[in-house]
Motif scaffolding. Structure first.
Motif, short mmCIF file in Angstrom:
data_model
loop_
_atom_site.label_atom_id
_atom_site.label_comp_id
_atom_site.label_asym_id
_atom_site.label_seq_id
_atom_site.Cartn_x
_atom_site.Cartn_y
_atom_site.Cartn_z
N GLU A 27 48.88 31.24 32.00
CA GLU A 27 49.18 30.92 33.40
C GLU A 27 48.96 32.12 34.30
O GLU A 27 48.39 31.99 35.39
N SER A 28 49.39 33.30 33.86
CA SER A 28 49.15 34.51 34.65
C SER A 28 47.67 34.77 34.84
O SER A 28 47.23 35.23 35.90
N VAL A 33 42.90 34.77 38.51
CA VAL A 33 41.58 34.28 38.93
C VAL A 33 41.66 33.67 40.33
O VAL A 33 40.81 33.93 41.19
N LEU A 34 42.71 32.88 40.57
CA LEU A 34 42.86 32.25 41.88
C LEU A 34 43.15 33.28 42.96
O LEU A 34 42.57 33.24 44.06
N ALA A 35 44.03 34.23 42.68
CA ALA A 35 44.34 35.29 43.66
C ALA A 35 43.09 36.09 44.02
O ALA A 35 42.91 36.50 45.17
N LYS A 71 37.05 39.77 39.57
CA LYS A 71 35.88 40.49 40.06
C LYS A 71 36.20 41.50 41.16
O LYS A 71 35.59 42.57 41.22
N ASN A 72 37.10 41.16 42.07
CA ASN A 72 37.29 41.98 43.27
C ASN A 72 38.70 42.53 43.45
O ASN A 72 38.86 43.62 44.00
N ILE A 73 39.70 41.81 43.04
CA ILE A 73 41.08 42.20 43.29
C ILE A 73 41.41 43.50 42.57
O ILE A 73 40.95 43.74 41.45
N ARG A 74 42.17 44.38 43.24
CA ARG A 74 42.61 45.60 42.59
C ARG A 74 43.65 45.26 41.53
O ARG A 74 44.44 44.33 41.70
N LEU A 75 43.65 46.02 40.45
CA LEU A 75 44.56 45.76 39.33
C LEU A 75 45.35 47.02 39.02
O LEU A 75 44.80 48.12 39.04
N LYS A 316 50.32 27.99 42.06
CA LYS A 316 48.96 27.92 42.59
C LYS A 316 48.97 27.45 44.05
O LYS A 316 48.26 28.01 44.90
N ARG A 317 49.78 26.44 44.33
CA ARG A 317 49.87 25.94 45.70
C ARG A 317 50.42 27.03 46.62
O ARG A 317 49.96 27.20 47.75
N ALA A 318 51.38 27.80 46.13
CA ALA A 318 51.95 28.88 46.92
C ALA A 318 50.88 29.91 47.28
O ALA A 318 50.81 30.38 48.42
N LEU A 319 50.05 30.29 46.31
CA LEU A 319 48.99 31.26 46.60
C LEU A 319 48.03 30.72 47.63
O LEU A 319 47.57 31.45 48.52
N GLN A 320 47.70 29.43 47.54
CA GLN A 320 46.79 28.82 48.51
C GLN A 320 47.40 28.85 49.91
O GLN A 320 46.72 29.18 50.89
N LEU A 321 48.68 28.53 50.03
CA LEU A 321 49.35 28.53 51.32
C LEU A 321 49.42 29.94 51.90
O LEU A 321 49.21 30.14 53.10
#
Length: 329
Positions: A27-28, A33-35, A71-75, A316-321
Motif C-alpha cells: 500500500e505504501s 507512485v500516486l504521490a 521518478k520525480n518525488i524526493r525521497l 488515495k482519495r486524500a492524496l488526490q484531494l
C-alpha cells in the motif's frame, strides 16, 4: 495557481490492526507512485523499532524500494535516528541511494532513539548515545562531502555525494543545532506540537548561512484527515484517533476494541490525543484554509503531512484531494 509552499508526505508505513506487513508495504508503494504523479515534493519514512503498527524500521531498504517505483518525488528519511547507528554506515547507505537515484535523496536526522529503553538495549545503544548527536552529524557530513574528519576513513559509496542533511526535532536543541550548522530544520509538530512556534523563531533568529543552505528552510509537520464531506472526514478522524491509541498504549499487549474505547477517555488516552493537536480535519476547503493559516503562523517554507485517512482507497482519495485543492489550487 500552485500552493505558496511545497507539500510533502511523511508515510508512517502503517500496519493496520490484523493487516499483514507485506500488504502494508504494498500500500505504501502504491501511495508513493500516486504521490509522485500528483506533484508532492518529498516522501519521507521514519525509523521506528519494536512497533508492530509501523513497518519502516529498515528505512534505507524501504527507500531503495520506493526509488525503483517513482521518478520525480524526493525521497528521504524523516528520519534516521542517528544515535542508533555509526555515521559511516549511514553515509554508505545514503550514498548508495544517491548513486542509484541521483539528487532525489534527502537524509533527515533525529536525536531520539525512536523506541523504548528495552529496545535501545537490543540495538546495542545507551542513553548516552544521543549526547554524541552533534559530533555524529558533523562526522556524517564529512563522509558525504569527501572531507572525512577521521583520517584514512571514507564512505564508499557516499564520499562526495553531498546528500542534503536535515535536522529533525521537537525542541530548541534541534532548532539551534540546525541554525548553527546552516541546515534545514524539520519540526515534528504532527506529534509534539508544544514548542513549535518558539523553535521556529529560534531557528530563524540564530540561522547561520552555509555553503549548502544560504537562507533558512523550515519544515512544519501536520496531520491531515481530508474527505469529500465533513461527515466522512469526522468518521475517519474518529477511527484515526483510536488507531493512535492502539499504537501508543498497546505496545506489548493485544487491545480489544473495548480496551481502546476505555483508553480513549482515560488520562493516558487524552495525553496521546493532545499530541495530535496539529491536525486538519474536514473537506478540501477547510483543510486548505487550516494549512494556509498554519504555514503562515510559523512562517513555514514547506509543510510535510501525515495522511491519516485509514484504508488504502481513502488515503488515495486524500492524496488526490490535496493535489487538486491545495498543491494545484
Amino acid at each position: 495557481m500552485t500552493a505558496p509552499y511545497p507539500v510533502s508526505i511523511l508515510d508512517l508505513a502503517t500496519v493496520r490492526h490484523g493487516q499483514p506487513i507485506a500488504e502494508s508495504l504494498q500500500e505504501s508503494t502504491e501511495l508513493a507512485v500516486l504521490a509522485d504523479e500528483l506533484g508532492f515534493h518529498r516522501l519521507w519514512f521514519a525509523e521506528h523499532h519494536n512497533m508492530e503498527t509501523i513497518a519502516s524500521s529498515a528505512t534505507s531498504v524501504l527507500l531503495a524500494h520506493m526509488g525503483a517505483h517513482t521518478k520525480n518525488i524526493r525521497l528521504g528519511a524523516g528520519g534516521i535516528m542517528l544515535p542508533n547507528h555509526a555515521p559511516l554506515v549511514i553515509a554508505e547507505q545514503f550514498g548508495t541511494l544517491k548513486e542509484l537515484y541521483g539528487d532525489r535523496i534527502d537524509l533527515g536526522l533525529g536525536r531520539a532513539p525512536g523506541t523504548d529503553q528495552k529496545t535501545l538495549m537490543a540495538l546495542r545503544r545507551t542513553n548516552q548515545s544521543s549526547e554524541r548527536f552533534p559530533s555524529d552529524v558533523l562526522e556524517l557530513q564529512g563522509y558525504l562531502k569527501d572531507a572525512s574528519r577521521i583520517p584514512g576513513i571514507n564512505a564508499y559509496p557516499g564520499s562526495g555525494t553531498n546528500v542534503p542533511l536535515v535536522i529533525l526535532g521537537s525542541s530548541h536543541f534541534g532548532a539551534q543545532l540546525a541554525a548553527q550548522l546552516g541546515m534545514t530544520y524539520s519540526f515534528a509538530s504532527h506529534f509534539a506540537p508544544q514548542m513549535l512556534e518558539s523553535a521556529a523563531a529560534t531557528y530563524r533568529t540564530e540561522f547561520t548561512p552555509s555553503q549548502d543552505l544560504p537562507k533558512p528552510h523550515f519544515i512544519a509537520a501536520a496531520n491531515v484527515v481530508i474527505a469529500d464531506t465533513d461527515e466522512r472526514a469526522q468518521e475517519m478522524w474518529d477511527r484515526a484517533k483510536r488507531a493512535r491509541i492502539r499504537t501508543m498504549l498497546g505496545r506489548g499487549r493485544k487491545l480489544t476494541d473495548e480496551d481502546v474505547e476505555q483508553l480513549l477517555h482515560s488520562p493516558p488516552g487524552q495525553q496521546v490525543l493532545q499530541m495530535l493537536e496539529m491536525t486538519a480535519v474536514g473537506t478540501p476547503d477547510t483543510v486548505r484554509d487550516w494549512l494556509d493559516e498554519f504555514a503562515a503562523r510559523v512562517n513555514a517554507d514547506e509543510l510535510i503531512i501525515t495522511n491519516m485517512a485509514g484504508p488504502l482507497e481513502d488515503r488515495k482519495r486524500a492524496l488526490q484531494l490535496i493535489s487538486d485543492y491545495i498543491i494545484n489550487r
